[in-house]
Design a protein around this motif. Structure first.
Motif, PDB file in Angstrom:
ATOM      1  N   UNK A   2       0.840  -1.202   0.000  1.00  0.00           N
ATOM      2  CA  UNK A   2       0.000   0.000   0.000  1.00  0.00           C
ATOM      3  C   UNK A   2       0.876   1.255   0.000  1.00  0.00           C
ATOM      4  N   UNK A   3       0.401   2.298  -0.680  1.00  0.00           N
ATOM      5  CA  UNK A   3       1.131   3.562  -0.723  1.00  0.00           C
ATOM      6  C   UNK A   3       1.193   4.186   0.656  1.00  0.00           C
ATOM      7  N   UNK A   4       2.371   4.691   1.035  1.00  0.00           N
ATOM      8  CA  UNK A   4       2.523   5.322   2.346  1.00  0.00           C
ATOM      9  C   UNK A   4       2.633   6.837   2.249  1.00  0.00           C
ATOM     10  N   UNK A   5       3.024   7.321   1.064  1.00  0.00           N
ATOM     11  CA  UNK A   5       3.114   8.771   0.850  1.00  0.00           C
ATOM     12  C   UNK A   5       2.588   9.116  -0.536  1.00  0.00           C
ATOM     13  N   UNK A   6       2.112  10.349  -0.676  1.00  0.00           N
ATOM     14  CA  UNK A   6       1.587  10.837  -1.943  1.00  0.00           C
ATOM     15  C   UNK A   6       2.280  12.137  -2.309  1.00  0.00           C
ATOM     16  N   UNK A   7       2.441  12.370  -3.591  1.00  0.00           N
ATOM     17  CA  UNK A   7       2.966  13.652  -4.054  1.00  0.00           C
ATOM     18  C   UNK A   7       1.848  14.695  -3.954  1.00  0.00           C
ATOM     19  N   UNK A   8       2.212  15.949  -4.134  1.00  0.00           N
ATOM     20  CA  UNK A   8       1.211  17.015  -4.133  1.00  0.00           C
ATOM     21  C   UNK A   8       0.203  16.772  -5.251  1.00  0.00           C
ATOM     22  N   UNK A   9       0.682  16.365  -6.392  1.00  0.00           N
ATOM     23  CA  UNK A   9      -0.185  16.100  -7.543  1.00  0.00           C
ATOM     24  C   UNK A   9      -1.173  14.969  -7.251  1.00  0.00           C
ATOM     25  N   UNK A  10      -0.686  13.889  -6.674  1.00  0.00           N
ATOM     26  CA  UNK A  10      -1.553  12.759  -6.351  1.00  0.00           C
ATOM     27  C   UNK A  10      -2.586  13.152  -5.293  1.00  0.00           C
ATOM     28  N   UNK A  11      -2.167  13.944  -4.318  1.00  0.00           N
ATOM     29  CA  UNK A  11      -3.084  14.402  -3.272  1.00  0.00           C
ATOM     30  C   UNK A  11      -4.179  15.267  -3.877  1.00  0.00           C
ATOM     31  N   UNK A  12      -3.805  16.128  -4.810  1.00  0.00           N
ATOM     32  CA  UNK A  12      -4.793  16.974  -5.492  1.00  0.00           C
ATOM     33  C   UNK A  12      -5.810  16.108  -6.239  1.00  0.00           C
ATOM     34  N   UNK A  13      -5.358  15.034  -6.836  1.00  0.00           N
ATOM     35  CA  UNK A  13      -6.268  14.133  -7.546  1.00  0.00           C
ATOM     36  C   UNK A  13      -7.229  13.449  -6.581  1.00  0.00           C
ATOM     37  N   UNK A  14      -6.728  13.038  -5.415  1.00  0.00           N
ATOM     38  CA  UNK A  14      -7.579  12.376  -4.420  1.00  0.00           C
ATOM     39  C   UNK A  14      -8.728  13.289  -4.016  1.00  0.00           C
ATOM     40  N   UNK A  15      -8.416  14.577  -3.778  1.00  0.00           N
ATOM     41  CA  UNK A  15      -9.427  15.526  -3.309  1.00  0.00           C
ATOM     42  C   UNK A  15     -10.111  16.279  -4.448  1.00  0.00           C
ATOM     43  N   UNK A  34       6.133  15.673   4.505  1.00  0.00           N
ATOM     44  CA  UNK A  34       7.488  15.170   4.718  1.00  0.00           C
ATOM     45  C   UNK A  34       8.360  15.828   3.661  1.00  0.00           C
ATOM     46  N   UNK A  35       9.425  16.508   4.092  1.00  0.00           N
ATOM     47  CA  UNK A  35      10.340  17.144   3.139  1.00  0.00           C
ATOM     48  C   UNK A  35      11.474  16.171   2.855  1.00  0.00           C
ATOM     49  N   UNK A  36      11.670  15.886   1.586  1.00  0.00           N
ATOM     50  CA  UNK A  36      12.728  14.989   1.155  1.00  0.00           C
ATOM     51  C   UNK A  36      13.492  15.710   0.059  1.00  0.00           C
ATOM     52  N   UNK A  37      14.543  16.403   0.431  1.00  0.00           N
ATOM     53  CA  UNK A  37      15.235  17.271  -0.520  1.00  0.00           C
ATOM     54  C   UNK A  37      14.292  18.390  -0.914  1.00  0.00           C
ATOM     55  N   UNK A  38      14.070  18.550  -2.204  1.00  0.00           N
ATOM     56  CA  UNK A  38      13.143  19.588  -2.669  1.00  0.00           C
ATOM     57  C   UNK A  38      11.715  19.056  -2.819  1.00  0.00           C
ATOM     58  N   UNK A  39      11.542  17.768  -2.569  1.00  0.00           N
ATOM     59  CA  UNK A  39      10.204  17.152  -2.709  1.00  0.00           C
ATOM     60  C   UNK A  39       9.397  17.317  -1.441  1.00  0.00           C
ATOM     61  N   UNK A  40       8.103  17.411  -1.620  1.00  0.00           N
ATOM     62  CA  UNK A  40       7.157  17.458  -0.514  1.00  0.00           C
ATOM     63  C   UNK A  40       6.215  16.270  -0.687  1.00  0.00           C
ATOM     64  N   UNK A  41       6.167  15.408   0.321  1.00  0.00           N
ATOM     65  CA  UNK A  41       5.334  14.214   0.255  1.00  0.00           C
ATOM     66  C   UNK A  41       4.330  14.240   1.401  1.00  0.00           C
ATOM     67  N   UNK A  42       3.115  13.856   1.114  1.00  0.00           N
ATOM     68  CA  UNK A  42       2.043  13.862   2.098  1.00  0.00           C
ATOM     69  C   UNK A  42       1.825  12.424   2.566  1.00  0.00           C
TER      70      UNK A  42
END
Length: 59
Positions: A2-15, A34-42
């Motif tokens: 199961x997915x544990x984190x989502x990108x901003x784009x994926x989160x936008x699609x969910x909502x 969660x900040x991972x380098x320049x990435x932001x994961x939800x």
């Protein structure tokens, strides 16, 4: 697995909202990230909490 984190784009699609709206929620502290380098994961748990709380409001 199961997915544990989502990108901003994926989160936008969910909502079904724009990525800029998700970014506003992140920067205002309403969605944890969660900040991972320049990435932001939800975390998936944060998305589940938001969905659960919206179900409680509707009921």
């Amino acid at each position: 697995m199961e997915k544990r984190v989502y990108t901003i784009s994926e989160t936008a699609q969910v909502f079904q909202v724009s990525t800029s709206f998700i970014r506003k929620l992140i920067y205002s502290g309403q969605i944890p990230v969660i900040k991972l380098g320049s990435r932001r994961l939800i975390p998936a748990s944060a998305i589940e909490e938001i969905l659960a709380s919206s179900r409680e409001v509707k009921n």
